[in-house]
Design a protein around this motif. Structure first.
Motif, PDB file in Angstrom:
ATOM      1  N   PHE A 129       0.838  -1.046  -0.442  1.00  0.00           N
ATOM      2  CA  PHE A 129       0.059  -0.005   0.026  1.00  0.00           C
ATOM      3  C   PHE A 129       0.773   1.093   0.019  1.00  0.00           C
ATOM      4  O   PHE A 129       1.986   1.516   0.296  1.00  0.00           O
ATOM      5  N   GLU A 130       0.196   2.055  -0.318  1.00  0.00           N
ATOM      6  CA  GLU A 130       1.240   3.484  -0.332  1.00  0.00           C
ATOM      7  C   GLU A 130       0.421   4.412   0.216  1.00  0.00           C
ATOM      8  O   GLU A 130      -0.901   4.574   0.538  1.00  0.00           O
ATOM      9  N   LYS A 190       5.044   7.128   0.265  1.00  0.00           N
ATOM     10  CA  LYS A 190       6.247   5.878   0.745  1.00  0.00           C
ATOM     11  C   LYS A 190       4.966   4.800   0.223  1.00  0.00           C
ATOM     12  O   LYS A 190       3.807   4.578   0.028  1.00  0.00           O
ATOM     13  N   TRP A 191       6.134   3.852  -0.052  1.00  0.00           N
ATOM     14  CA  TRP A 191       5.238   2.287  -0.512  1.00  0.00           C
ATOM     15  C   TRP A 191       5.057   1.526   0.610  1.00  0.00           C
ATOM     16  O   TRP A 191       6.628   0.872   1.232  1.00  0.00           O
ATOM     17  N   TYR A 192       5.065   0.440   1.328  1.00  0.00           N
ATOM     18  CA  TYR A 192       4.816  -0.509   2.367  1.00  0.00           C
ATOM     19  C   TYR A 192       4.309  -1.613   1.944  1.00  0.00           C
ATOM     20  O   TYR A 192       3.488  -2.314   1.228  1.00  0.00           O
ATOM     21  N   THR A 193       5.165  -2.373   2.039  1.00  0.00           N
ATOM     22  CA  THR A 193       4.956  -3.645   1.274  1.00  0.00           C
ATOM     23  C   THR A 193       5.462  -5.310   2.667  1.00  0.00           C
ATOM     24  O   THR A 193       6.189  -4.966   3.453  1.00  0.00           O
ATOM     25  N   PHE A 194       5.042  -6.255   2.554  1.00  0.00           N
ATOM     26  CA  PHE A 194       4.760  -7.000   3.182  1.00  0.00           C
ATOM     27  C   PHE A 194       4.121  -8.153   3.113  1.00  0.00           C
ATOM     28  O   PHE A 194       3.242  -8.684   1.717  1.00  0.00           O
ATOM     29  N   ILE A 241       2.869 -11.248  10.298  1.00  0.00           N
ATOM     30  CA  ILE A 241       3.248 -10.824   8.374  1.00  0.00           C
ATOM     31  C   ILE A 241       5.296 -11.030   8.611  1.00  0.00           C
ATOM     32  O   ILE A 241       6.150 -11.013   9.310  1.00  0.00           O
ATOM     33  N   TYR A 242       5.644 -11.192   7.195  1.00  0.00           N
ATOM     34  CA  TYR A 242       6.594 -11.696   7.093  1.00  0.00           C
ATOM     35  C   TYR A 242       7.955 -10.834   6.409  1.00  0.00           C
ATOM     36  O   TYR A 242       6.411  -9.739   4.767  1.00  0.00           O
ATOM     37  N   HIS A 243       8.691  -9.932   6.180  1.00  0.00           N
ATOM     38  CA  HIS A 243       9.387  -9.813   4.700  1.00  0.00           C
ATOM     39  C   HIS A 243       8.695  -8.284   4.880  1.00  0.00           C
ATOM     40  O   HIS A 243       8.618  -7.769   3.630  1.00  0.00           O
ATOM     41  N   GLU A 244       8.766  -7.111   5.547  1.00  0.00           N
ATOM     42  CA  GLU A 244       8.342  -6.274   5.279  1.00  0.00           C
ATOM     43  C   GLU A 244       9.056  -5.556   5.009  1.00  0.00           C
ATOM     44  O   GLU A 244      10.732  -5.401   5.515  1.00  0.00           O
ATOM     45  N   LYS A 245       8.587  -4.095   4.349  1.00  0.00           N
ATOM     46  CA  LYS A 245       9.628  -3.056   3.380  1.00  0.00           C
ATOM     47  C   LYS A 245       9.049  -2.172   3.238  1.00  0.00           C
ATOM     48  O   LYS A 245       8.182  -1.974   3.401  1.00  0.00           O
ATOM     49  N   ASN A 246       9.416  -1.244   3.492  1.00  0.00           N
ATOM     50  CA  ASN A 246       9.048   0.554   3.446  1.00  0.00           C
ATOM     51  C   ASN A 246      10.358   1.284   2.299  1.00  0.00           C
ATOM     52  O   ASN A 246      11.381   0.833   2.313  1.00  0.00           O
ATOM     53  N   PHE A 247       9.737   2.006   1.735  1.00  0.00           N
ATOM     54  CA  PHE A 247      10.137   2.117   0.779  1.00  0.00           C
ATOM     55  C   PHE A 247       9.981   4.189   0.513  1.00  0.00           C
ATOM     56  O   PHE A 247       8.824   4.492   0.928  1.00  0.00           O
ATOM     57  N   ASP A 248      10.856   4.226   0.936  1.00  0.00           N
ATOM     58  CA  ASP A 248      10.936   5.927   0.670  1.00  0.00           C
ATOM     59  C   ASP A 248      10.772   6.818  -0.697  1.00  0.00           C
ATOM     60  O   ASP A 248      10.588   7.612  -0.972  1.00  0.00           O
ATOM     61  N   ASP A 249      11.502   5.786  -1.388  1.00  0.00           N
ATOM     62  CA  ASP A 249      12.197   6.225  -3.179  1.00  0.00           C
ATOM     63  C   ASP A 249      10.718   5.873  -3.039  1.00  0.00           C
ATOM     64  O   ASP A 249      10.703   4.247  -3.768  1.00  0.00           O
ATOM     65  N   TYR A 250       9.502   6.010  -3.766  1.00  0.00           N
ATOM     66  CA  TYR A 250       8.624   6.110  -3.990  1.00  0.00           C
ATOM     67  C   TYR A 250       8.774   4.859  -5.593  1.00  0.00           C
ATOM     68  O   TYR A 250       7.908   4.289  -5.910  1.00  0.00           O
ATOM     69  N   TYR A 276      10.361  -2.864  -6.724  1.00  0.00           N
ATOM     70  CA  TYR A 276       9.982  -3.957  -6.079  1.00  0.00           C
ATOM     71  C   TYR A 276       8.488  -4.648  -6.227  1.00  0.00           C
ATOM     72  O   TYR A 276       8.665  -6.220  -6.638  1.00  0.00           O
ATOM     73  N   ILE A 277       7.130  -3.379  -6.117  1.00  0.00           N
ATOM     74  CA  ILE A 277       5.898  -4.460  -6.180  1.00  0.00           C
ATOM     75  C   ILE A 277       5.852  -4.993  -7.213  1.00  0.00           C
ATOM     76  O   ILE A 277       5.284  -6.232  -7.289  1.00  0.00           O
TER      77      ILE A 277
END
Length: 118
Positions: free
Chosen positions: A72-73, A77-81, A88-97, A103-104
């Protein structure tokens, strides 16, 4: 050969296995490579989503309780998991949109199961 936009839509929204079998006229893909059916690059898929957006589903909700890959955005920022069995596994946060979008898209393509974009 099937046009690139159709291939991209199948990879992002459809069933690549069924599409590949129908396109090749075979019952299964055991003796065929997906690369003989899908001829689009990661870059072409990314260009497509840059124009048309990332596929939206329950995967794009922060609060989705369904299992699988989630993203989700929020505030640029993008947040993924990955959610599995309530964890919940492999959480990632992307400041670089843009990096987050790439990645998504790569993850969605890998989850399509074709082995095209390792």
């Amino acid at each position: 050969m099937v046009d690139k936009e159709t291939q991209i839509k199948i990879l992002l929204y459809g069933n690549p296995l069924d599409f590949a079998c129908e396109t090749l006229g075979v019952k299964n893909m055991r003796y065929h490579n997906y690369s003989s059916v899908f001829t689009v690059s990661k870059e072409e898929v990314y260009e497509y989503i840059s124009i048309n957006g990332i596929p939206q589903s329950d995967s794009t909700s922060r609060y989705s309780m369904e299992e699988g890959f989630k993203f989700f955005e929020e505030e640029g920022k993008w947040y993924t998991f990955f959610r599995e069995r309530g964890y919940i596994y492999h959480e990632k946060n992307f400041d670089d949109y843009e990096l987050g979008k790439k990645y998504i898209v790569l993850t969605l393509l890998q989850l399509a199961g074709t082995g095209l974009y390792k």
